[in-house]
Every structure is written in structure tokens, then in C-alpha cells.
Design an enzyme around this catalytic site. Sequence first.
Site, PDB file in Angstrom:
ATOM      1  N   HIS A   1       0.812  -1.212   0.000  1.00  0.00           N
ATOM      2  CA  HIS A   1       0.000   0.000   0.000  1.00  0.00           C
ATOM      3  C   HIS A   1       0.853   1.273   0.000  1.00  0.00           C
ATOM      4  O   HIS A   1       0.668   2.155   0.843  1.00  0.00           O
ATOM      5  CB  HIS A   1      -0.907   0.012   1.241  1.00  0.00           C
ATOM      6  CG  HIS A   1      -1.869  -1.131   1.298  1.00  0.00           C
ATOM      7  ND1 HIS A   1      -2.374  -1.640   2.480  1.00  0.00           N
ATOM      8  CD2 HIS A   1      -2.434  -1.873   0.305  1.00  0.00           C
ATOM      9  CE1 HIS A   1      -3.198  -2.631   2.212  1.00  0.00           C
ATOM     10  NE2 HIS A   1      -3.250  -2.800   0.905  1.00  0.00           N
TER      11      HIS A   1
HETATM   12  C1  LIG Z   1       0.043  -7.672  -4.687  1.00  0.00           C
HETATM   13  C2  LIG Z   1      -0.859  -6.539  -4.286  1.00  0.00           C
HETATM   14  C3  LIG Z   1      -1.960  -6.802  -3.460  1.00  0.00           C
HETATM   15  C4  LIG Z   1      -2.797  -5.766  -3.066  1.00  0.00           C
HETATM   16  N1  LIG Z   1      -3.949  -6.069  -2.392  1.00  0.00           N
HETATM   17  C5  LIG Z   1      -4.864  -5.091  -2.174  1.00  0.00           C
HETATM   18  C6  LIG Z   1      -6.153  -5.410  -1.673  1.00  0.00           C
HETATM   19  O1  LIG Z   1      -6.494  -6.577  -1.456  1.00  0.00           O
HETATM   20  N2  LIG Z   1      -7.030  -4.388  -1.460  1.00  0.00           N
HETATM   21  C7  LIG Z   1      -6.701  -3.081  -1.704  1.00  0.00           C
HETATM   22  O2  LIG Z   1      -7.507  -2.201  -1.441  1.00  0.00           O
HETATM   23  N3  LIG Z   1      -5.483  -2.764  -2.206  1.00  0.00           N
HETATM   24  C8  LIG Z   1      -4.588  -3.736  -2.486  1.00  0.00           C
HETATM   25  N4  LIG Z   1      -3.402  -3.421  -3.077  1.00  0.00           N
HETATM   26  C9  LIG Z   1      -3.099  -1.990  -3.327  1.00  0.00           C
HETATM   27  C10 LIG Z   1      -3.901  -1.369  -4.479  1.00  0.00           C
HETATM   28  O3  LIG Z   1      -3.974  -2.247  -5.574  1.00  0.00           O
HETATM   29  C11 LIG Z   1      -3.219  -0.052  -4.853  1.00  0.00           C
HETATM   30  O4  LIG Z   1      -3.304   0.812  -3.728  1.00  0.00           O
HETATM   31  C12 LIG Z   1      -3.871   0.684  -6.030  1.00  0.00           C
HETATM   32  O5  LIG Z   1      -3.955  -0.145  -7.152  1.00  0.00           O
HETATM   33  C13 LIG Z   1      -3.016   1.916  -6.332  1.00  0.00           C
HETATM   34  O6  LIG Z   1      -3.460   2.528  -7.490  1.00  0.00           O
HETATM   35  P1  LIG Z   1      -2.559   3.570  -8.261  1.00  0.00           P
HETATM   36  O7  LIG Z   1      -3.419   4.090  -9.356  1.00  0.00           O
HETATM   37  O8  LIG Z   1      -1.973   4.513  -7.306  1.00  0.00           O
HETATM   38  O9  LIG Z   1      -1.332   2.755  -8.863  1.00  0.00           O
HETATM   39  P2  LIG Z   1      -1.292   1.434  -9.724  1.00  0.00           P
HETATM   40  O10 LIG Z   1      -2.552   0.650  -9.538  1.00  0.00           O
HETATM   41  O11 LIG Z   1      -0.035   0.729  -9.403  1.00  0.00           O
HETATM   42  O12 LIG Z   1      -1.308   1.927 -11.246  1.00  0.00           O
HETATM   43  C14 LIG Z   1      -0.211   2.538 -11.866  1.00  0.00           C
HETATM   44  C15 LIG Z   1      -0.273   2.235 -13.356  1.00  0.00           C
HETATM   45  O13 LIG Z   1       0.629   3.070 -14.046  1.00  0.00           O
HETATM   46  C16 LIG Z   1       1.388   2.282 -14.955  1.00  0.00           C
HETATM   47  N5  LIG Z   1       2.681   2.940 -15.140  1.00  0.00           N
HETATM   48  C17 LIG Z   1       3.619   3.163 -14.191  1.00  0.00           C
HETATM   49  N6  LIG Z   1       4.692   3.804 -14.725  1.00  0.00           N
HETATM   50  C18 LIG Z   1       4.403   3.996 -16.031  1.00  0.00           C
HETATM   51  C19 LIG Z   1       5.107   4.606 -17.102  1.00  0.00           C
HETATM   52  N7  LIG Z   1       6.315   5.178 -16.935  1.00  0.00           N
HETATM   53  N8  LIG Z   1       4.534   4.613 -18.323  1.00  0.00           N
HETATM   54  C20 LIG Z   1       3.302   4.060 -18.509  1.00  0.00           C
HETATM   55  N9  LIG Z   1       2.586   3.468 -17.537  1.00  0.00           N
HETATM   56  C21 LIG Z   1       3.135   3.445 -16.305  1.00  0.00           C
HETATM   57  C22 LIG Z   1       1.493   0.933 -14.263  1.00  0.00           C
HETATM   58  O14 LIG Z   1       1.836  -0.097 -15.162  1.00  0.00           O
HETATM   59  C23 LIG Z   1       0.109   0.789 -13.675  1.00  0.00           C
HETATM   60  O15 LIG Z   1      -0.785   0.267 -14.612  1.00  0.00           O
HETATM   61  C24 LIG Z   1      -2.514  -4.425  -3.477  1.00  0.00           C
HETATM   62  C25 LIG Z   1      -1.423  -4.171  -4.295  1.00  0.00           C
HETATM   63  C26 LIG Z   1      -0.600  -5.212  -4.703  1.00  0.00           C
HETATM   64  C27 LIG Z   1       0.567  -4.904  -5.599  1.00  0.00           C
END
Ligand SMILES: Cc1cc2nc3c(=O)[nH]c(=O)nc-3n(C[C@H](O)[C@H](O)[C@H](O)COP(=O)(O)OP(=O)(O)OC[C@H]3O[C@@H](n4cnc5c(N)ncnc54)[C@H](O)[C@@H]3O)c2cc1C
Length: 508
Positions: free
Chosen positions: A441
Site C-alpha cells: 500500500h
Molecule cells: C500484490 C498486491 C496486493 C494488493 N492487495 C490489495 C487489496 O487486497 N485491497 C486493496 O484495497 N489494495 C490492495 N493493493 C493496493 C492497491 O492495488 C493499490 O493501492 C492501487 O492499485 C493503487 O493505485 P494507483 O493508481 O496509485 O497505482 P497502480 O494501480 O499501481 O497503477 C499505476 C499504473 O501506471 C502504470 N505505469 C507506471 N509507470 C508507467 C510509465 N512510466 N509509463 C506508462 N505506464 C506506467 C502501471 O503499469 C500501472 O498500470 C494491493 C497491491 C498489490 C501490488
Amino acid sequence: MLLLEAGASHGGLFSDMPSGFARFMHSRKFNWLYRSHKEPQLTNPKGCYTPRGKMLGGSSGINAMIYTRGLSSDYNSWAAKGNVGWSYNDLLPYFIKSENNSRGASNYHGNSGPLTVSDVSPFYPVSKCFLEACSEFGLPPNPDFNGVHLEGHNSYQFTMKDGKRCSAYHAYLKPALKRNNLTVISGCLTERVAFSGIKATGVCYQQNGRRYIASARKEVILCAGAFNSPQILMRSGVGSASELAKFGIESVYDNPAVGKNLQEHVDVSIQCKNKMRDGLTLSPLGLIKLSVPFIQYILSSKGQLAHSLAEVGAFYRSSNEVKEPDIQAHLLPVMFNDSGYDWNPTLKHGFTCHVCLLRPESRGAVHLNPEDPMAKPQITYGFLSEKSDQKALLNGIRKALEILKQPALAKHNGGIMFPNPCLSDAELLEQIKSKTGLIYHPAGTCKMGPKNDTGAVVDPELKVIGVEKLRVIDASIMPTVISGNTNAPTIAIAEKGADLIKADALIH
Ligand SMILES: Cc1cc2nc3c(=O)[nH]c(=O)nc-3n(C[C@H](O)[C@H](O)[C@H](O)COP(=O)(O)OP(=O)(O)OC[C@H]3O[C@@H](n4cnc5c(N)ncnc54)[C@H](O)[C@@H]3O)c2cc1C
């Protein structure tokens, strides 16, 4: 609207299958496979394994699908620090708007949003016994972790629909793909934001070895997550000017706060032998046994593989001095190590009680990789650097060990393998420093704050401070990580972010 995503697709069968997320723990294609380093206060020489989803839907395509929102006080503390419009009452309508909860609509839940949230009864006997053990310990059941209060134990609710994952891709992107005003380019790496002076004018990205520039008439929005959004900002010249100068990156806006304030739920896995041998093992025999549930899942989307591995859990207080839960437990019917990277323990019959600290005081940082700013960022969590975190986590572990000792788990509990429960606090601390993990997280690295907050990267409209036409909308903007799983809060942030964008579009 142009969406650029580094991952190739949406993850396919193993992403849709709720138990399939384990498949991505080593995947170069679908996981950024990060690892922290420079953690002098820890004794694990490898650093902390840090999976992040690399696909349409991001980490919501590989997460455990648990749907929790944290405490109302988490958001109220954001608002109290000058983030007008970000209190719990401000955000609750966005949680409700996003949600299609199988329990129907109420003061806390919605039933007409795109994100399907479902009750799934626990499959594994040890998960059910854990809940009984919590009651025996004196922690009552909580019918709704996202309702009146957080404390208690229960099965989690999941972002799942009819036995399949409901990621951000399924909920939001897939239904929008047919729109004429949306273009999606996947398999491309965003290198940096292009600026004209301080105005963002587009994005430079790489695909199949070639470099492109996409121009933006309205604005650029970074949503690359808590590691990659600050990384892209720094590559674009927004960050500490003196640090960026070492890479030859010209400063657009000198803001040393970019990449700082990294927070994560520091976690310790209590590993226990399972005398009943009724959990999950990934030994050759265990994998052969999974072939029947695999076929059942393919035919019906039901059965063992239609369950998240983290089925049940609890929120509790590390001590009576703490007013609201500061510890979360996740019970898994399998033994993992190194936050899921090391599968050796899965060859044995066991279960894991993850114990994580919900409001850590310790802070870390994300920096550009000194060898190559395009390579994996340099991550330092700073876990357990604050004494208060050490004390709270130790207390939380002691309480979890008590829960595991309760009669309801007697037939499963074949002995604690890690950590050694007989150690003194000082010895226990040393032991957990050798295997400190995380619960996936990360947040806080593009901190939201009012313009007079020197630690802020974006303002309460999620606009990057010091430049124009650029926002960050993802988990990185959280001033402090919320007291629970971060997917639902990130989606609520995105829902609010969408309204902020639309409001601006109407004015200009
Ligand atoms: C293994 C795991 C288990 C988890 N379990 C839970 C759970 O059960 N419940 C829960 O609430 N949360 C859980 N989480 C956390 C939750 O998934 C994240 O908090 C949430 O997805 C964060 O969203 P975000 O948009 O900040 O980033 P992310 O979801 O990580 O999205 C970022 C995106 O940007 C893309 N990206 C990054 N850099 C670049 C670049 N330079 N060029 C193009 N694209 C790029 C990535 O590929 C990705 O698709 C878990 C996370 C993981 C990894």
C-alpha cells in the site's frame, strides 16, 4: 483523451481468477518487480520485495481485491491539514458513487456504481477458525469494516463480480473503450512530461524502441502510482533541482518534496504450521491437486480458485492507549515469505497471519535510479526507523500470537515457525527486522497539501504545484496512508479527481 499504459494488456485469465494473483508475483510482463534498498535499520540484505501491477488497471489487476476504506479520521486529518474538500464527509459520496455493493444501498454504500463489491464466504477452514479465535480472544465481529466503525474481525468484502476480479480496468476502462473520444496505447513507457516553460504540453513516451511525443490540448494527468508518478515528475524536471542536476535534467520547478513522504503498511508475516493440511500448498502434489478446482473454475467461475487468498482479517488496537485500530491482520491459508516473492515456505502445509501497522510514523523516499533514470526507481521505506512504530508493531504481533493460541485454532496450529514467540521484545524486534515485509500500500510521494505546505507536491485540486496543466491522481497524493487497504480510497480519489477536471473544463 489518450491513455498511456506501460503494461501490455489487462492480465487475462490469471488476473480475472481471484486466486490467480499469485501467478504474477514473479511476472516480468505484469509486475514491475521492485525491491527497496538502503534500509540500514533492517537486517534483511535483499531489501523489501515490492510488487506493482503493470497492466491496464494497474495494481488492481494483481491485488487481493479486499475492499476497505480505512477510518473517517484518516480523511478528516487530511482536511485538517488544509486540504479543503477532502474530509470523510466530502469523500463518502465518491465511495458510494463508485460502488455496486452486493449488500445494496445504505448510508455507507452504493449499488449503482461501476465497481462491484461482493461478500464471499470463506472457503478455507483455517480462515473460518481464525474468525472464531478472534471472538475467543475478545475481539468482536464487525459486520461492516466500511460502516460505523473499523474495529473487529470478519470476512472481507471483495472487488469481485460473479467469481471474477473487478479491477479498475473491468469497472471503468473496459466499458469506456467503445467511446470515440478515448484512445488507449498499451505497451508504452511514459518517459517524461513535455513542458513549454512551466506549462505541460504533452508527454514523451517510448514504444518498441522508438520515442514519441503526444501533445495535450487540455492537460496531462499522471496516474502511474506511488513510485512511478514521482519518478516521471523527476524525469520531467519537477523535483529537487540539485538532485536532478546530477542527472543532467533541467529543472522546471524546484520542489524537493517530490518522492518524499513515502508511507507503507510495514508488515510481519507470522508463519504457522497447519496440522490439518487443509490450506494451500504449491508443492508438486499441491499443484496437481489444484487441477480439479482449476477446471471447475474454468467451467463455472466457482470453487476454491474463486476466492481471494486473504479471505478474512481483523482490525484492532495495538494497546488501550490507542483510540482507533492501528493494526490490521490478514489471514492466508498458505505460507509466504518476502511479501510473496519467496515461495519456499509454500511447499509446506501452513498458514500466515500478516500483521501490519496502519498509521506508521516512519517515512521513506523514492529517488531516480542513479545509474539510469529510466530504470527501476531507488526506493527506501525507512521501516521501523521510528521507535513508536517498533512498539506498536511489536504489540500488534503479541496480540496476533494470542489470537493464534485460542482454542478455535488448536486443531490447525502446529506451531509458530516465525517469529519465535518466546523472545523478549528486544530480541523479537531484531528477529522481525530480518524479515520485515509490506502489505503493498505505498502512498504519499506526491503529497497533497495547501500551497503553503513545503512538503506538498499537489494542491487540493490535485494540480502539481509550481507548474501548469499537470495533475497527479493516484495513491501518491495521500498526505498520510489510510488505515486499511488502499484500492477503494484510490478509486474515490480518482472519482473526485474526475469531478475536479470536469469542473475546470466547464470554466475554461
Ligand atoms: C500484490 C498486491 C496486493 C494488493 N492487495 C490489495 C487489496 O487486497 N485491497 C486493496 O484495497 N489494495 C490492495 N493493493 C493496493 C492497491 O492495488 C493499490 O493501492 C492501487 O492499485 C493503487 O493505485 P494507483 O493508481 O496509485 O497505482 P497502480 O494501480 O499501481 O497503477 C499505476 C499504473 O501506471 C502504470 N505505469 C507506471 N509507470 C508507467 C510509465 N512510466 N509509463 C506508462 N505506464 C506506467 C502501471 O503499469 C500501472 O498500470 C494491493 C497491491 C498489490 C501490488
